[in-house]
Design a protein around this motif. Structure first.
Motif, short mmCIF file in Angstrom:
data_model
loop_
_atom_site.label_atom_id
_atom_site.label_comp_id
_atom_site.label_asym_id
_atom_site.label_seq_id
_atom_site.Cartn_x
_atom_site.Cartn_y
_atom_site.Cartn_z
N PHE A 177 -15.14 7.29 -6.87
CA PHE A 177 -14.00 6.87 -6.13
C PHE A 177 -13.96 8.16 -5.02
O PHE A 177 -13.54 7.84 -3.85
CB PHE A 177 -12.76 6.92 -6.81
CG PHE A 177 -11.59 6.84 -5.93
CD1 PHE A 177 -11.03 5.32 -5.33
CD2 PHE A 177 -10.44 7.62 -5.57
CE1 PHE A 177 -9.96 5.05 -4.52
CE2 PHE A 177 -9.57 7.33 -4.56
CZ PHE A 177 -9.10 6.38 -4.19
N GLY A 232 -7.49 3.60 -6.11
CA GLY A 232 -6.79 4.91 -5.98
C GLY A 232 -5.52 4.65 -6.99
O GLY A 232 -5.59 5.69 -7.78
N GLY A 285 -16.80 7.55 -2.52
CA GLY A 285 -16.39 6.51 -1.76
C GLY A 285 -15.37 6.72 -0.65
O GLY A 285 -15.21 6.50 0.52
N SER A 286 -14.42 7.49 -1.23
CA SER A 286 -13.15 7.93 -0.25
C SER A 286 -13.81 8.69 1.05
O SER A 286 -13.53 8.35 2.11
CB SER A 286 -12.07 8.59 -0.98
OG SER A 286 -11.58 7.90 -2.01
N GLU A 313 0.86 -1.30 0.00
CA GLU A 313 -0.16 -0.10 -0.11
C GLU A 313 0.99 1.28 -0.02
O GLU A 313 0.69 2.24 -0.70
CB GLU A 313 -0.94 -0.08 1.29
CG GLU A 313 -2.05 -1.05 1.04
CD GLU A 313 -1.90 -2.14 1.92
OE1 GLU A 313 -0.52 -2.59 2.04
OE2 GLU A 313 -2.49 -3.19 2.20
N HIS A 370 -8.80 0.13 -1.35
CA HIS A 370 -8.84 1.51 -1.54
C HIS A 370 -7.77 2.13 -2.37
O HIS A 370 -7.67 2.87 -3.24
CB HIS A 370 -9.13 2.30 -0.55
CG HIS A 370 -9.19 3.70 -0.49
ND1 HIS A 370 -8.26 4.43 -0.31
CD2 HIS A 370 -10.36 4.61 -0.70
CE1 HIS A 370 -8.85 6.09 -0.52
NE2 HIS A 370 -9.95 5.83 -0.89
N SER A 426 -10.17 -2.89 3.67
CA SER A 426 -10.73 -1.91 2.71
C SER A 426 -9.60 -0.83 2.38
O SER A 426 -9.73 -0.46 1.28
CB SER A 426 -11.97 -1.35 3.63
OG SER A 426 -11.48 -0.72 4.61
N TYR A 444 -7.92 7.87 3.79
CA TYR A 444 -9.05 7.71 2.81
C TYR A 444 -9.78 9.35 2.32
O TYR A 444 -9.67 9.57 1.37
CB TYR A 444 -10.34 7.30 3.49
CG TYR A 444 -10.13 5.62 3.93
CD1 TYR A 444 -10.01 4.85 2.86
CD2 TYR A 444 -10.34 5.39 5.19
CE1 TYR A 444 -9.83 3.42 3.13
CE2 TYR A 444 -10.62 3.90 5.17
CZ TYR A 444 -9.95 3.10 4.36
OH TYR A 444 -10.14 1.67 4.52
N LEU A 486 -15.63 6.66 3.49
CA LEU A 486 -14.88 5.72 4.02
C LEU A 486 -14.01 6.24 5.29
O LEU A 486 -13.99 5.97 6.26
CB LEU A 486 -13.68 5.23 3.21
CG LEU A 486 -14.14 3.81 2.54
CD1 LEU A 486 -13.27 3.34 1.54
CD2 LEU A 486 -14.67 2.40 3.35
#
Length: 167
Positions: free
Chosen positions: A130, A88, A133-134, A31, A84, A80, A151, A137
């Motif tokens: 996106f 992204g 959704g960010s 990540e 994400h 998640s 997020y 979250l």
């Protein structure tokens, strides 16, 4: 003006990458690598560190995103945050390509009209989903503070990349 808005997108992306690295409870190398590639691609797009054409950054970010999604499926438990970061990476790859279409390819191919309206609409719609959704979250209770910040900053960076494309 557009370059200034794109430059502001680097700030939340860098903050998000730092928060991801600082979150010792969830920190995972893939990540962080994804976040670093996104920040480098955004900086390259601004010509702060000219290295690759946008098509190359798009390919790199899409491959990183797909690899991260595959890793997420192999891991137990799935998070998640991993999905994400994967989404992204793919969204940012598309946005980097759209932000500098004149630099997409070098040589004669750069002079040819490279995009269709339906593809641009799909990119914008994907980026908008996106972003929403960010922010959803980032508002979710029960998440760690660093995760919520990551997020939110990724949503903000994506929003800052999308807005100039409408002007």
């Amino acid at each position: 003006m557009l370059d200034a808005l794109h430059a502001w997108a680097v700030v939340p992306a860098a903050v998000g990458a730092c928060c991801m690295a600082a979150d010792r409870g969830r920190t995972r190398g893939p990540e962080i690598v994804s976040s670093v590639f996104m920040v480098l691609g955004m900086m390259d797009m601004l010509r702060a560190i000219p290295a690759l054409v946008p098509v190359a950054w798009t390919a790199i970010l899409v491959v990183v995103g797909i690899c991260l999604a595959v890793l997420s499926r192999l891991r137990t438990p799935r998070t998640s945050m991993t999905m994400h970061a994967a989404l992204g990476s793919i969204v940012m790859g598309a946005l980097l390509l759209m932000a500098r279409p004149e630099m997409a390819l070098e040589g004669d191919a750069a002079h040819h009209d490279g995009g269709s309206a339906s593809l641009a609409f799909a990119f914008h719609l994907g980026a908008a989903v996106f972003v929403v959704g960010s922010f959803v979250l980032s508002a979710r209770r029960g998440e760690r503070l660093f995760a919520r910040i990551q997020y939110g900053t990724m949503g903000l960076a994506t929003l800052a990349m999308v807005v100039p494309l409408f002007f």
